[in-house]
Structure formats: structure tokens, C-alpha cells
Design an enzyme around this catalytic site. Structure first.
Site, PDB file in Angstrom:
ATOM      1  N   ASN A   7       0.851  -1.210  -0.064  1.00  0.00           N
ATOM      2  CA  ASN A   7      -0.102  -0.013  -0.033  1.00  0.00           C
ATOM      3  C   ASN A   7       0.968   1.180   0.064  1.00  0.00           C
ATOM      4  OD1 ASN A   7      -2.504  -1.389  -0.274  1.00  0.00           O
ATOM      5  ND2 ASN A   7      -2.604  -1.606   2.165  1.00  0.00           N
ATOM      6  N   GLU A  20      -8.340  -0.369   5.573  1.00  0.00           N
ATOM      7  CA  GLU A  20      -7.753   0.861   4.921  1.00  0.00           C
ATOM      8  C   GLU A  20      -6.422   0.589   3.955  1.00  0.00           C
ATOM      9  OE1 GLU A  20      -9.580   3.270   4.637  1.00  0.00           O
ATOM     10  OE2 GLU A  20     -10.807   2.899   6.599  1.00  0.00           O
ATOM     11  N   CYS A  21      -6.413   1.087   2.703  1.00  0.00           N
ATOM     12  CA  CYS A  21      -5.333   0.762   1.984  1.00  0.00           C
ATOM     13  C   CYS A  21      -3.897   1.757   2.197  1.00  0.00           C
ATOM     14  CB  CYS A  21      -5.558   1.042   0.545  1.00  0.00           C
ATOM     15  SG  CYS A  21      -6.265   2.658   0.171  1.00  0.00           S
ATOM     16  N   GLY A  22      -4.395   2.532   3.428  1.00  0.00           N
ATOM     17  CA  GLY A  22      -3.309   3.710   3.645  1.00  0.00           C
ATOM     18  C   GLY A  22      -3.353   5.015   3.241  1.00  0.00           C
TER      19      GLY A  22
END
Length: 244
Positions: free
Chosen positions: A132, A238-240
Site C-alpha cells: 500500500n 484501509e489501503c493507507g
């Protein structure tokens, strides 16, 4: 609600920034999504940008913000591993809504990354976070810098996951103002907006996907699963991009 000083707020510790924005957020909670966008454009500094993953409900925020601020740069961080249907959806919405699409990618191609690191998404939380960082976080940071963004709109909603349940309308992230106009919308409101404006869900919605990211870390929803379990093998939500 008066204009806010981004530089002054960035100098404060995170807790103090939250407190400084509390009164403004209390007022923003009372406004409609359209009013929140209009307020931000009047009271927060430009340049303005909108990010989108072109996921299940992406058409909502893309239409809502773009109709108020036509030609706003729309940032997509492309990992190279999106579903074919996602790339088709991107083309469809870009044409339909006349989006000013800005695509950002990692400096290393997907094939080069696999040669160097292996399949990071199969290497537990640490591998997913590195993936990510390379494919999402760094390209987004570069986009915000190159586009000289000071105010960033995004389409997150509290109902989507526990990690988003307490997000405010207005915050500061990555040194810029971040505005979440539809943060308090539920699934019914999303559906009604799409119907009203002749917009569609992502094509994979009809195949049982509640959330769509990369091919290798997205699963169909099955009975008993929470929505966040359909992404990153349930290890992360979350992907970041929306952390920190």
C-alpha cells in the site's frame, strides 16, 4: 464559521488540531453534503482536489463534487491490479461526468515489484502495508504535492467500517484540509442519490461485491461477513490513503 489558517493548524499537535476544528465540525454536521462542499470551496484554500478509487459507490461523490466544482482534479492511484470492470467503470464515469482525471502510479511497475519483493499481498499485514505504501500512499502524496492541493475531498462514509465510524466532516491529513461531504450518508441515501441522478453502482455490485479494490485482495461478500472482511483478507480495512 470563518476561514481557517492551514499553516497555523499544521503547527499544532494532532489533538489540538482536532479541538481547533471541533466547533467548525459541529456546524458542518448540520449541513447537507452539497452545502459542505460549497462551504469548503468558500472557506478553505485551493487548490482543490477530489480522490476516488472508483469503487462501488464512487459515482456519488464524483457527481456531487464535480457538479459544484467542474473540472476539479480527480486523483486515482492506479496499482495496475484493478479489476477489468473497474477500468471500464473509470472510462465510463470520466466520459459521462467529464472528469478531469489525474492518474498516479508507483515508480515501479507491478511486474518489477513482484520481481523485487514477491507478492507483497501474500506476506501478511507487513507485506500488505508495504504494498500500500508503494502503490497508494506514495503516489497520493506525489499527487497532492504536484497538484498543489490544500483542500482534499473524499467520499468516505462512517457506515462503511469501524475504522471510519467516528471520522469528522473536516480534518487535516497529509498537511492539507480533508473534507468528507457524505460521511454521514447511509446505504439508502447513496442508492437514492444514484437513482435521482441516473448513476450506477460499480459493475461488480451486481455480482455480490460490497467493496472493490485490487483483484488479489478483494472478495465477494458472503453471509455472515462484515464489509471490511471483503478486503485485504480481513487483516486491514484501509489501503493507507485515509490513515494518518
Amino acid at each position: 464559521m470563518s476561514q481557517l489558517d492551514l499553516n497555523a493548524l499544521n503547527e499544532l499537535p494532532k489533538v489540538d488540531r482536532v479541538m481547533a476544528l471541533a466547533e467548525t465540525n459541529a456546524q458542518l454536521e448540520k449541513l447537507s453534503a452539497e452545502e459542505r462542499v460549497a462551504w469548503a470551496l468558500e472557506n478553505l484554500p485551493g487548490e482543490y482536489v477530489l480522490s476516488s478509487s472508483f469503487g462501488i459507490q464512487a459515482a456519488v461523490s464524483l457527481h456531487l463534487v464535480n457538479q459544484i466544482r467542474p473540472d476539479i482534479p480527480v486523483i486515482l492511484t492506479d496499482t495496475g491490479y484493478l479489476f477489468p470492470e473497474t477500468y471500464q467503470f473509470i472510462d465510463e464515469l470520466t466520459d459521462k461526468l467529464k472528469l478531469n482525471l489525474k492518474v498516479y502510479r508507483a515508480g515501479e511497475s507491478p511486474a518489477w515489484q513482484e520481481a523485487r519483493y514477491g507478492k507483497l499481498w501474500e506476506q501478511g499485514v507487513e507485506g500488505i502495508e508495504k504494498y500500500n505504501d508503494i502503490n497508494k500512499v506514495e503516489p497520493m502524496n506525489r499527487a497532492l504535492k504536484e497538484l498543489k492541493a490544500q483542500t482534499w475531498f473524499a467520499g468516505l462514509r462512517r457506515e462503511q467500517s469501524g475504522s471510519r465510524a467516528h471520522l469528522p466532516v473536516l480534518a487535516i491529513q497529509r498537511g492539507v484540509f480533508k473534507v468528507l461531504p457524505i460521511i454521514d450518508w447511509d446505504n439508502r441515501t447513496v442508492y437514492q442519490y444514484l437513482q435521482k441522478h441516473g448513476l450506477k453502482y460499480h459493475p461488480l455490485w451486481d455480482q455480490g461485491y460490497l467493496s472493490v479494490g485490487d483483484i488479489h485482495t478483494t472478495r465477494k461478500w458472503e453471509p455472515g461477513m462484515a464489509e471490511e472482511e471483503t478486503r485485504f483478507f480481513g487483516l486491514k480495512r484501509e489501503c493507507g490513503l485515509h490513515e494518518g
